[in-house]
Scaffold this motif. Structure first.
Motif, mmCIF file in Angstrom:
data_model
loop_
_atom_site.group_PDB
_atom_site.id
_atom_site.type_symbol
_atom_site.label_atom_id
_atom_site.label_comp_id
_atom_site.label_asym_id
_atom_site.label_seq_id
_atom_site.Cartn_x
_atom_site.Cartn_y
_atom_site.Cartn_z
ATOM 1 N N MET A 21 2.108 1.736 -3.455
ATOM 2 C CA MET A 21 1.029 2.224 -4.314
ATOM 3 C C MET A 21 0.575 3.630 -3.914
ATOM 4 S SD MET A 21 0.406 0.076 -6.641
ATOM 5 C CE MET A 21 -1.085 0.523 -7.482
ATOM 6 N N VAL A 38 -1.474 4.322 -1.336
ATOM 7 C CA VAL A 38 -2.856 4.331 -0.851
ATOM 8 C C VAL A 38 -2.897 3.927 0.623
ATOM 9 C CG1 VAL A 38 -3.992 3.944 -3.050
ATOM 10 C CG2 VAL A 38 -3.223 1.983 -1.734
ATOM 11 N N ARG A 88 0.588 5.426 -10.695
ATOM 12 C CA ARG A 88 -0.306 4.339 -10.332
ATOM 13 C C ARG A 88 -0.864 3.690 -11.591
ATOM 14 N NH1 ARG A 88 -3.802 7.492 -6.084
ATOM 15 N NH2 ARG A 88 -2.148 7.879 -4.597
ATOM 16 N N LYS A 125 0.833 -1.205 0.000
ATOM 17 C CA LYS A 125 0.000 0.000 0.000
ATOM 18 C C LYS A 125 0.866 1.254 0.000
ATOM 19 C CE LYS A 125 -4.102 -1.975 2.003
ATOM 20 N NZ LYS A 125 -4.981 -2.108 3.150
ATOM 21 N N MET A 156 -1.533 -3.474 -9.485
ATOM 22 C CA MET A 156 -1.605 -4.429 -8.390
ATOM 23 C C MET A 156 -2.701 -5.458 -8.623
ATOM 24 S SD MET A 156 -1.268 -3.767 -4.499
ATOM 25 C CE MET A 156 -2.182 -4.492 -3.187
#
Lengths: 350, 323
Positions: free
Chosen positions: A60, A62, A93, A57, A99
């Motif tokens: 990424m 997030v 992203r 995460k 992902m």
């Protein structure tokens, strides 16, 4: 390993992150160093709650609202993501790093068609028409083995395996150089799991992306990744080529993991590592594994071991890494760990 | 789908039938003689008897009940005790007035409430969210008549921006027809009750939207939508709000029937000649045919609203299949 940043795709160094909790800040990641080259597969293994998902995460971008990055950098294609602006991160992203998420059922929006959810990723990053995005979506579904005309269907009309394939199609929609996979097949049966990984490997040969596979399943890593990193309590405790790490673990935790793996044709019972992971709000002063380690010395409880090179391309975070060849035979014996079990039961609670 | 519709319509007819029956006996159980306002006890007994015969009140109760049901089927609600005009005709115009006030106001309330609720959830924990939630809770707990009176006091009396009440300036339109509804004068009269009602009614959808949004935001597909690099606005509206909207959208038609019934308060304060005001007048003057018909109409609206809500859910959520 001193990888020169120039030819590594993803280079994480000194990354620390923490969550704010009721009791204070919990250090979820500390001093993470990882390098992933182009076209390379890296397995990241560790038990639940060790920070694997947090790491993904964080890469990424997030992270939940109560989390923050305390130190370190995440360089992707030579550009640091930690200091990047929100708009720069948004552009990376999916187009740069995508992902494959853990639970394909919950990862798909129930009220939008599967095709729409793939097409919107294309439309968000590429300047193409809706029709073109839709055509590509159908091609992607065909590529992962889902009939293209199913693009109009909603997630609940897909089987578990099809949903996972759709998620993979979504992850590859923009042909990103790096794909993160977070326990991509935990919810599926072994046969489907095998099919999914086979097509993932085929796709990788065709598209040449790098894969960071996060799992607690050692077997998956052995089958799919050249290199592995073992994580414990928010730290990387050992890294190296998968074969070497599995054959000759250099950290007691990895030895324990290997013991816990049932072997076909062996009479020996798997040995579980006693105890549980440490409290991350108030982490131990020394090695984070010391309380569960049968070989811990006084020094292990007092000062944290650094991640040190032990061989070509191999690192371990253990004070006794040099003696590991004498410790490994002991670690294969159940009574080595049993002694610890008795000790932890008798020990007065702090 | 077809068999579902038939079954659903059957349920609706049954519900309405039960409602009508309940209404019939309820009015006959009321203390006192409801016919006293029409058949004056001061008349000669012979004359009273003749009038009873004329209204069919001398027949046995069961026969009266069957007659009542037959009349309902042909939309014959009888004559008003007060005006002697057909009830159906009286209600028609009043219903239109109510719907013109309530429908746009409820739609606006839901639209604004949903947007503010979604934003409040998105900006969770901020000062803006706290003040929005506090204001909405306070407004929702305030009595509507009190809010209406405050609005009149401030905007009509102090600031003199809007008229105090009524649907148009009295005497301007001697006949209630389409010219009246298209006039600026009508809009001017509509504005204040519309605003007050909208403000009051938007609290419920706002708070509901906020709480469903909060549970939606935690879903994995929201995180995935973010990871896909969609803009925050797109994640908010296309993914989060679209899902949070499901429970909200279905409460709207159901609440409409209730809102029409609830128009009593706002119509009374603003002297708005709608269904609610008609009900109050009918009850206070013991005009039972009118009151009975008004109640039945509200029951019908509620039943229809629930039906629309069911269909709407199927339209919004692909997982719902009717069979």
């Amino acid at each position: 390993m001193d990888a020169s940043g120039s030819h590594s795709l993803l280079s994480i160094s000194g990354l620390s992150a923490s969550y704010s909790t009721q009791r204070g800040r919990a250090s979820a990641l500390s001093e993470i160093d990882l390098d992933l080259g182009k076209g390379e597969n890296l397995g990241l293994i560790g038990e639940s709650g060790c920070g694997k998902s947090t790491l993904l995460k964080t890469v990424m971008g997030v992270m939940p609202g109560n989390a923050r990055i305390d130190a370190g950098s995440i360089a992707f294609q030579g550009r640091d993501l930690v200091s990047a602006t929100a708009e720069q991160r948004r552009a990376v992203r999916w187009a740069g790093i995508s992902m494959v998420t853990q639970s394909a059922l919950n990862a798909l929006n129930p009220v939008l068609s599967v095709g729409d959810q793939i097409a919107e990723a294309i439309l968000a990053h590429r300047d193409v028409s809706r029709a073109e995005a839709w055509r590509r979506t159908q091609a992607l579904l065909a590529m992962v083995g889902v009939a293209p005309e199913r693009a109009r269907d909603f997630p609940h009309q897909f089987s578990g395996g099809m949903r996972q394939r759709a998620i993979i199609a979504m992850a590859l929609a923009l042909e990103p150089p790096l794909v993160l996979a977070d326990e991509p097949t935990t919810a599926l049966d072994v046969v489907v799991q095998d099919q999914i990984f086979r097509s993932l490997r085929e796709l990788q040969q065709r598209l040449g992306f790098s894969l960071l596979l996060v799992t607690h399943d050692l077997a998956l890593v052995i089958e799919n990744c050249e290199r592995v990193a073992v994580m414990y309590a928010g730290m990387i405790v050992e890294t190296g080529p998968t074969r070497d790490v599995i054959r000759r673990p250099a950290h007691p935790y990895t030895l324990g993991l290997k013991n816990a793996l049932p072997r076909l044709g062996s009479r020996e019972e798997p040995i579980a590592i006693p105890g549980g992971p440490p409290d991350l709000v108030d982490p131990p002063a020394g090695c984070r594994f010391a309380a569960r380690c049968p070989f811990a010395l006084l020094r292990c409880h007092a000062e944290p071991p650094p991640l040190t090179s032990i061989d070509v391309g191999r690192q371990a975070r253990c004070h006794r890494a040099a003696e590991i060849d004498t410790l490994a035979p002991l670690a294969a014996l159940p009574r080595t760990w049993d002694a610890l079990r008795g000790q932890s039961l008798d020990a007065p609670s702090a | 789908m077809a068999s579902y519709l038939v079954r659903r319509l059957g349920h609706m007819v049954l519900t309405l039938f039960a409602m009508a029956t309940l209404m019939f006996f309820l009015f006959r159980l009321l203390p006192g003689d409801p016919t006293a306002t029409v058949i004056s006890p001061s008349l000669y007994p012979k004359a009273q008897e003749a009038m009873r015969q004329q209204f069919g009140l001398d027949r046995p109760l069961f026969e009266q009940y069957l007659l009542y049901l037959r009349n309902l089927c042909v939309l014959d609600f009888g004559f008003s005790f007060q005006t002697n005009r057909p009830v159906f005709e009286m209600i028609q115009g009043r219903l239109l007035n109510t719907l013109l006030l309530i429908l746009p106001s409820m739609l606006a309330a839901y639209l604004i409430g949903a947007v503010i609720g979604a934003m409040a959830a998105w900006k969770r924990g901020g000062g803006a969210e706290v003040s929005v939630v506090l204001t909405a809770t306070a407004l929702q707990s305030a009595p509507l008549f009190w809010l209406s009176m405050l609005a009149i006091l401030l905007f009509s009396i102090k600031l003199d921006l809007f008229p105090i009440g009524h649907i148009v300036t009295p005497g301007l339109f001697p006949e209630q027809d389409w010219r009246m509804y298209l006039s600026l004068d009508f809009l001017h009269h509509l504005a204040l009750p519309f605003l007050v009602n909208t403000l009051y009614q938007l609290c419920f959808p706002l708070l509901l939207m906020r709480s469903t949004m909060l549970s939606t935001i935690g879903e994995d597909y929201i995180e995935l939508a973010r990871m896909k690099g969609l803009s925050e606005r797109r994640v908010l509206f296309r993914h989060a709000a679209r899902n949070a909207l499901l429970p909200l959208a279905t409460t709207l038609p159901m609440i409409l029937g209730w809102a029409v019934a609830g128009s009593v308060v706002i119509e009374t304060v603003f002297s708005w000649p709608g269904l609610g005001l008609l009900m109050i007048e009918a009850i206070s003057r013991a005009d039972y045919p009118v009151a009975q018909a008004a109640f039945l109409l509200i029951a019908l609206l509620t039943v229809l609203g629930t039906f629309v809500a069911d269909l709407l859910y199927g339209l919004l959520d692909p997982r719902i299949v009717y069979d």
